[in-house]
Design a protein around this motif. Structure first.
Motif, PDB file in Angstrom:
ATOM      1  N   GLU A   1       0.832  -1.208   0.000  1.00 60.46           N
ATOM      2  CA  GLU A   1       0.000   0.000   0.000  1.00 60.46           C
ATOM      3  C   GLU A   1       0.872   1.265   0.000  1.00 60.46           C
ATOM      4  OE1 GLU A   1      -2.867   2.117   3.214  1.00 60.46           O
ATOM      5  OE2 GLU A   1      -3.123  -0.057   2.988  1.00 60.46           O
ATOM      6  N   LEU A   2       1.905   1.279   0.817  1.00 62.87           N
ATOM      7  CA  LEU A   2       2.818   2.429   0.861  1.00 62.87           C
ATOM      8  C   LEU A   2       3.471   2.670  -0.489  1.00 62.87           C
ATOM      9  CD1 LEU A   2       4.770   2.128   4.244  1.00 62.87           C
ATOM     10  CD2 LEU A   2       3.204   3.942   3.551  1.00 62.87           C
ATOM     11  N   LYS A   3       3.935   1.603  -1.113  1.00 64.96           N
ATOM     12  CA  LYS A   3       4.598   1.731  -2.419  1.00 64.96           C
ATOM     13  C   LYS A   3       3.627   2.228  -3.478  1.00 64.96           C
ATOM     14  CE  LYS A   3       8.797   0.652  -1.547  1.00 64.96           C
ATOM     15  NZ  LYS A   3       9.864   1.611  -1.683  1.00 64.96           N
ATOM     16  N   LEU A   4       2.400   1.719  -3.450  1.00 66.36           N
ATOM     17  CA  LEU A   4       1.403   2.156  -4.426  1.00 66.36           C
ATOM     18  C   LEU A   4       1.072   3.629  -4.234  1.00 66.36           C
ATOM     19  CD1 LEU A   4      -0.996  -0.936  -4.512  1.00 66.36           C
ATOM     20  CD2 LEU A   4       0.604  -0.198  -6.289  1.00 66.36           C
ATOM     21  N   ARG A   5       0.911   4.055  -2.955  1.00 63.51           N
ATOM     22  CA  ARG A   5       0.641   5.466  -2.668  1.00 63.51           C
ATOM     23  C   ARG A   5       1.790   6.342  -3.133  1.00 63.51           C
ATOM     24  NH1 ARG A   5      -0.613   6.193   3.302  1.00 63.51           N
ATOM     25  NH2 ARG A   5      -1.554   4.182   3.484  1.00 63.51           N
ATOM     26  N   ARG A   6       2.996   5.892  -2.874  1.00 63.61           N
ATOM     27  CA  ARG A   6       4.187   6.655  -3.267  1.00 63.61           C
ATOM     28  C   ARG A   6       4.242   6.811  -4.788  1.00 63.61           C
ATOM     29  NH1 ARG A   6       9.895   4.703  -3.695  1.00 63.61           N
ATOM     30  NH2 ARG A   6      11.071   6.587  -3.989  1.00 63.61           N
ATOM     31  N   ASN A   7       3.964   5.724  -5.504  1.00 62.05           N
ATOM     32  CA  ASN A   7       3.976   5.781  -6.966  1.00 62.05           C
ATOM     33  C   ASN A   7       2.901   6.723  -7.508  1.00 62.05           C
ATOM     34  OD1 ASN A   7       6.122   4.033  -7.043  1.00 62.05           O
ATOM     35  ND2 ASN A   7       4.890   2.228  -7.488  1.00 62.05           N
ATOM     36  N   LYS A   8       1.732   6.712  -6.875  1.00 58.33           N
ATOM     37  CA  LYS A   8       0.668   7.631  -7.308  1.00 58.33           C
ATOM     38  C   LYS A   8       1.065   9.071  -7.060  1.00 58.33           C
ATOM     39  CE  LYS A   8      -3.332   4.646  -7.032  1.00 58.33           C
ATOM     40  NZ  LYS A   8      -4.582   4.296  -6.378  1.00 58.33           N
ATOM     41  N   ASN A   9       1.704   9.336  -5.924  1.00 59.37           N
ATOM     42  CA  ASN A   9       2.170  10.694  -5.619  1.00 59.37           C
ATOM     43  C   ASN A   9       3.216  11.148  -6.615  1.00 59.37           C
ATOM     44  OD1 ASN A   9       0.476  10.942  -3.439  1.00 59.37           O
ATOM     45  ND2 ASN A   9       2.021  10.325  -1.930  1.00 59.37           N
ATOM     46  N   LEU A  10       4.066  10.241  -7.068  1.00 55.96           N
ATOM     47  CA  LEU A  10       5.082  10.584  -8.051  1.00 55.96           C
ATOM     48  C   LEU A  10       4.479  10.930  -9.405  1.00 55.96           C
ATOM     49  CD1 LEU A  10       7.903   7.980  -7.252  1.00 55.96           C
ATOM     50  CD2 LEU A  10       7.937  10.434  -6.798  1.00 55.96           C
TER      51      LEU A  10
END
Length: 172
Positions: free
Chosen positions: A160-169
């Motif tokens: 979930e953290l990685k997916l959120r980070r990728n969306k923010n990028l």
């Protein structure tokens, strides 16, 4: 091939070149050895002369190959697999590894299995159950416990953290 080319340029007669090892026909002078060290360093490689460090690198290579590059992780006991691949008694390999690296072979294997789990989670093509089966964990709970011990996060929270980070990028 890069190593062999560099050795030939330096005038060495190579008997055998394999991943991580080179057998040279003649004795090497100190000057040539220093030159070889510099040339290898420029290529991001290192000259290892200590037999223990060479053995450690071989152990690490077998583990990395087994976990990250083989289609299926062998179902055999890891100690048997490593021992057979390197033609050494596992107790000797284990003691040498622990002495030099300060961790056990088992801890090193766990670290790499967790790195593989992270990779597979991010690819998002397998469920946690499938990842657990693929990496020969006894259960999803065992994988999750080990993952949390190593990373401090649950596998689902990590994903979930990685997916959120990728969306923010994507918004940058």
């Amino acid at each position: 091939m890069l190593v062999k080319q560099e050795l030939v340029k330096l005038g060495f007669k190579c008997l055998h070149v394999d991943l991580g090892t080179v057998e040279i026909k003649e004795e090497i002078s100190l000057e040539k050895k220093e030159l070889l060290k510099r040339v290898l360093l420029q290529s991001g490689l290192e000259l290892l002369e200590d037999s223990k460090h060479i053995l450690i690198e071989k152990i690490k290579s077998v583990i990395i190959e087994m976990i990250h590059y083989e289609d299926k992780i062998p179902k055999v006991n890891y100690s048997s697999y490593i021992s057979k691949k390197l033609n050494y008694d596992y107790s000797y390999l284990s003691n040498t590894f622990s002495e030099v690296k300060g961790i056990t072979i088992q801890q090193y294997i766990i670290f790499h299995k967790i790195e593989k789990v992270k990779e597979l989670l991010l690819y998002d093509q397998l469920t946690l159950t499938e990842i657990s089966f693929k990496l020969h964990y006894s259960s999803v709970a065992h994988l999750s416990n080990q993952f949390k011990k190593v990373t401090g996060l649950s596998p689902s929270y990590y994903k979930e953290l990685k997916l959120r980070r990728n969306k923010n990028l994507e918004y940058l």
